[in-house]
Design an enzyme around this catalytic site. Structure first.
Site, PDB file in Angstrom:
ATOM      1  CG  HIS A 118      -2.324   0.698   1.155  1.00  0.00           C
ATOM      2  ND1 HIS A 118      -2.135   2.051   1.151  1.00  0.00           N
ATOM      3  CD2 HIS A 118      -3.393   0.357   1.019  1.00  0.00           C
ATOM      4  CE1 HIS A 118      -3.326   2.516   0.981  1.00  0.00           C
ATOM      5  NE2 HIS A 118      -4.184   1.416   1.019  1.00  0.00           N
ATOM      6  CD1 TRP A 122      -0.364   7.366   4.576  1.00  0.00           C
ATOM      7  CD2 TRP A 122      -1.548   6.160   2.810  1.00  0.00           C
ATOM      8  NE1 TRP A 122      -0.770   8.386   3.675  1.00  0.00           N
ATOM      9  CE2 TRP A 122      -1.503   7.762   2.485  1.00  0.00           C
ATOM     10  CE3 TRP A 122      -1.817   5.417   1.874  1.00  0.00           C
ATOM     11  CZ2 TRP A 122      -2.199   8.448   1.606  1.00  0.00           C
ATOM     12  CZ3 TRP A 122      -2.678   6.211   0.751  1.00  0.00           C
ATOM     13  CH2 TRP A 122      -2.648   7.678   0.849  1.00  0.00           C
ATOM     14  CG  HIS A 188       1.166   4.827  -6.170  1.00  0.00           C
ATOM     15  ND1 HIS A 188       1.012   3.595  -6.690  1.00  0.00           N
ATOM     16  CD2 HIS A 188      -0.171   5.313  -5.945  1.00  0.00           C
ATOM     17  CE1 HIS A 188      -0.163   3.033  -6.698  1.00  0.00           C
ATOM     18  NE2 HIS A 188      -0.949   4.209  -5.987  1.00  0.00           N
ATOM     19  CD  GLU A 226      -3.927   3.315 -11.424  1.00  0.00           C
ATOM     20  OE1 GLU A 226      -4.807   4.258 -10.964  1.00  0.00           O
ATOM     21  OE2 GLU A 226      -4.142   2.068 -11.244  1.00  0.00           O
ATOM     22  CD  GLU A 314      -2.642  -0.145  -8.449  1.00  0.00           C
ATOM     23  OE1 GLU A 314      -1.703   0.565  -8.068  1.00  0.00           O
ATOM     24  OE2 GLU A 314      -3.714   0.225  -8.122  1.00  0.00           O
ATOM     25  CB  ALA A 320     -12.017   1.200 -10.173  1.00  0.00           C
ATOM     26  CE  LYS A 353      -8.040   2.653   3.620  1.00  0.00           C
ATOM     27  NZ  LYS A 353      -7.416   3.698   2.849  1.00  0.00           N
ATOM     28  CD  GLU A 355      -8.023  -0.457   0.576  1.00  0.00           C
ATOM     29  OE1 GLU A 355      -8.788   0.631   0.343  1.00  0.00           O
ATOM     30  OE2 GLU A 355      -6.863  -0.489   0.418  1.00  0.00           O
TER      31      GLU A 355
HETATM   32  C1  IDC Z   1      -6.352   3.074  -3.183  1.00  0.00           C
HETATM   33  C2  IDC Z   1      -6.293   2.791  -1.707  1.00  0.00           C
HETATM   34  C3  IDC Z   1      -7.022   3.277  -0.770  1.00  0.00           C
HETATM   35  C4  IDC Z   1      -6.536   4.834  -0.683  1.00  0.00           C
HETATM   36  C5  IDC Z   1      -6.751   5.444  -2.005  1.00  0.00           C
HETATM   37  C6  IDC Z   1      -5.909   6.622  -2.022  1.00  0.00           C
HETATM   38  O1  IDC Z   1      -6.629   1.211  -1.864  1.00  0.00           O
HETATM   39  O2  IDC Z   1      -6.935   2.539   0.510  1.00  0.00           O
HETATM   40  O3  IDC Z   1      -7.272   5.457   0.534  1.00  0.00           O
HETATM   41  O4  IDC Z   1      -5.934   4.600  -3.032  1.00  0.00           O
HETATM   42  O5  IDC Z   1      -6.463   7.619  -2.752  1.00  0.00           O
HETATM   43  C7  IDC Z   1      -5.888   2.516  -7.857  1.00  0.00           C
HETATM   44  C8  IDC Z   1      -4.356   3.188  -7.489  1.00  0.00           C
HETATM   45  C9  IDC Z   1      -4.332   2.938  -6.043  1.00  0.00           C
HETATM   46  C10 IDC Z   1      -5.696   2.755  -5.401  1.00  0.00           C
HETATM   47  C11 IDC Z   1      -6.678   1.750  -6.031  1.00  0.00           C
HETATM   48  C12 IDC Z   1      -7.743   1.606  -5.315  1.00  0.00           C
HETATM   49  O6  IDC Z   1      -3.278   2.989  -8.253  1.00  0.00           O
HETATM   50  O7  IDC Z   1      -3.692   3.840  -5.288  1.00  0.00           O
HETATM   51  O8  IDC Z   1      -5.492   2.623  -3.847  1.00  0.00           O
HETATM   52  N1  IDC Z   1      -6.578   1.995  -7.371  1.00  0.00           N
HETATM   53  O9  IDC Z   1      -8.734   2.467  -5.517  1.00  0.00           O
HETATM   54  N2  IDC Z   1      -5.958   2.607  -9.267  1.00  0.00           N
HETATM   55  C13 IDC Z   1      -7.183   1.851  -9.536  1.00  0.00           C
HETATM   56  C14 IDC Z   1      -7.517   1.489  -8.040  1.00  0.00           C
END
Ligand code: IDC
Length: 389
Positions: A118, A122, A188, A226, A314, A320, A353, A355
């Site tokens: 993650h 954090w 990231h 992304e 990823e 999403a 976390k 989720e």
């Molecule tokens: C999400 C984490 C979440 C965090 C958030 C921050 O799962 O806990 O609070 O980011 O904005 C992505 C991203 C990735 C995301 C993930 C899920 O690369 O950082 O993490 N996601 O939303 N792209 C598609 C999905």
């Protein structure tokens, strides 16, 4: 059976041998700080509460000593890898890209099977060698991805403790190297949707990272997680054309991962508008199985047909947002597609976390040596995927 899915005497011997060789040949150039970054993810109160970061254990790897150029970290790359007999990086060596395939040092197609952290700021507690060893020996992972948010709270460009973040990266790279695993250093970007907003900072970061890890062939660089918010491939291409030469100057052969438009979904776009220096570059496709289905799978197929090397740096099997229900049917379709085409993948995310995409259950406080009962449904699915079950 996956050659690395078992814990073996050979591994332990290799690790011991590696430890002694690393001290002279492959030592890192920066020592670990006594502290660690400790920002909590503000998006989840329950997670924040769990995230009191304790002081890390005393360093297991000192700074470079004799035999290594302490200024540049230059040890012998071959010494680094040959030391780790039997481990993924020892067997497969430096990776490169040929056509649409990632290949190993013998020229054979190679599939990275990895876990993504993650946000490093954090959840720093999972950047430890025992965690990575657990992933290697019990999950069949041969790689990890170190996700360093740039624009979120506590991110590298938004007030985060840069030296603590870089120390975590170093800790992660050294642990991976020690274990003979590959490792991605991930810039990231997310809320900062256009990487050109911070080209200067990214260039500076990758200049220093690629110098530090110039002789560490297990290190891959992901230059923009992304891109989103309408960022076009042409804009990403302009960014990549500035960052890639910076990395190449220090680390000419490293595999570099380039994000694609729409949160790294549009892998069909680079083919028509190639990078200036596309050698050893792979293009990121990210999927969340409950959201991204046939349409994105088709993009992957079309991209490969057009000659574009794709890496899934990823993914998860929920939606999403990283949360919501798991779509097993779509997950299985992705699994078939990845394995049929030997496509490398990294599962989001190694944390507890609350989720769906987290691999550990919220109550789990262990930072390594997880049992089945410590894993979420996603964690169990991903483990089966990696073990080929
Ligand atoms: C999400 C984490 C979440 C965090 C958030 C921050 O799962 O806990 O609070 O980011 O904005 C992505 C991203 C990735 C995301 C993930 C899920 O690369 O950082 O993490 N996601 O939303 N792209 C598609 C999905």
């Amino acid at each position: 059976m996956h050659p690395f899915s078992h814990s073996s005497v050979r591994y332990r011997a290799a690790v011991l041998l590696t430890a002694s060789l690393l001290a002279v040949g492959c030592g890192g150039t920066i020592s670990r700080a006594a502290d660690s970054s400790s920002a909590s993810d503000p998006t989840d109160a329950s997670a924040s509460e769990q995230l009191t970061v304790s002081e890390p254990a005393s360093p297991q790897y000192g700074p470079a000593t004799s035999g290594t150029n302490a200024a540049t970290g230059s040890g012998s790359a071959s010494a680094c890898l040959s030391a780790e007999s039997g481990t993924p990086a020892a067997v497969h060596g430096a990776l490169s890209v040929r056509g649409t395939d990632l290949i190993d040092q013998s020229g054979n197609p190679f599939q990275l099977k990895g876990i993504s952290t993650h946000g490093l700021a954090w959840f720093p507690q999972y950047v430890n060698e025992d965690a990575f060893r657990t992933l290697r020996d019990r999950w069949g992972a041969n790689a990890v991805r170190l996700a360093m948010y740039t624009g979120e709270y506590g991110g590298y460009l938004t007030g985060g403790d840069r030296s603590a973040l870089e120390n975590l990266i170093d800790q992660g790279v050294q642990a991976a190297e020690h274990l003979g695993m590959y490792v991605i250093i991930d810039w990231h970007i997310l809320s900062d949707g256009n990487p050109n907003q911070h080209t200067g900072e990214a260039a500076d970061f990758f200049r220093r990272m690629s110098a530090r890890y110039a002789n560490h062939p297990n290190v891959l660089y992901e230059i923009c997680n992304e891109p989103n918010g309408g960022t076009t491939w042409d804009e990403i291409r302009q960014y990549a054309d500035q960052i890639i030469p910076v990395i190449r100057e220090n680390s000419p052969g490293a595999v570099i991962i380039c994000g694609t438009p729409t949160w790294s979904q549009d892998v069909d776009q680079p083919a028509g508008n190639p990078l200036s220096n596309p050698e050893n570059v792979m293009y990121a496709l990210h999927f969340y199985a409950a959201t991204h289905k046939d349409g994105i799978r088709d993009k992957l197929i079309r991209a490969r047909a057009a000659g574009t090397p794709v890496i899934v740096s990823e993914f998860s099997i929920c939606d999403a947002s990283g949360n919501g229900g798991i779509d097993y049917e779509s997950a299985e379709a992705w699994k078939r597609l990845l394995n049929e085409n030997n496509i490398s993948y990294f599962s989001w995310n190694l944390s507890n976390k609350a989720e769906t995409s987290a691999l550990l259950v919220p109550g789990c406080q262990k930072t390594a040596d997880w049992d089945d009962s410590d894993l979420t449904e996603t964690g169990r699915w991903v483990r089966r995927l990696m073990l080929g079950q």
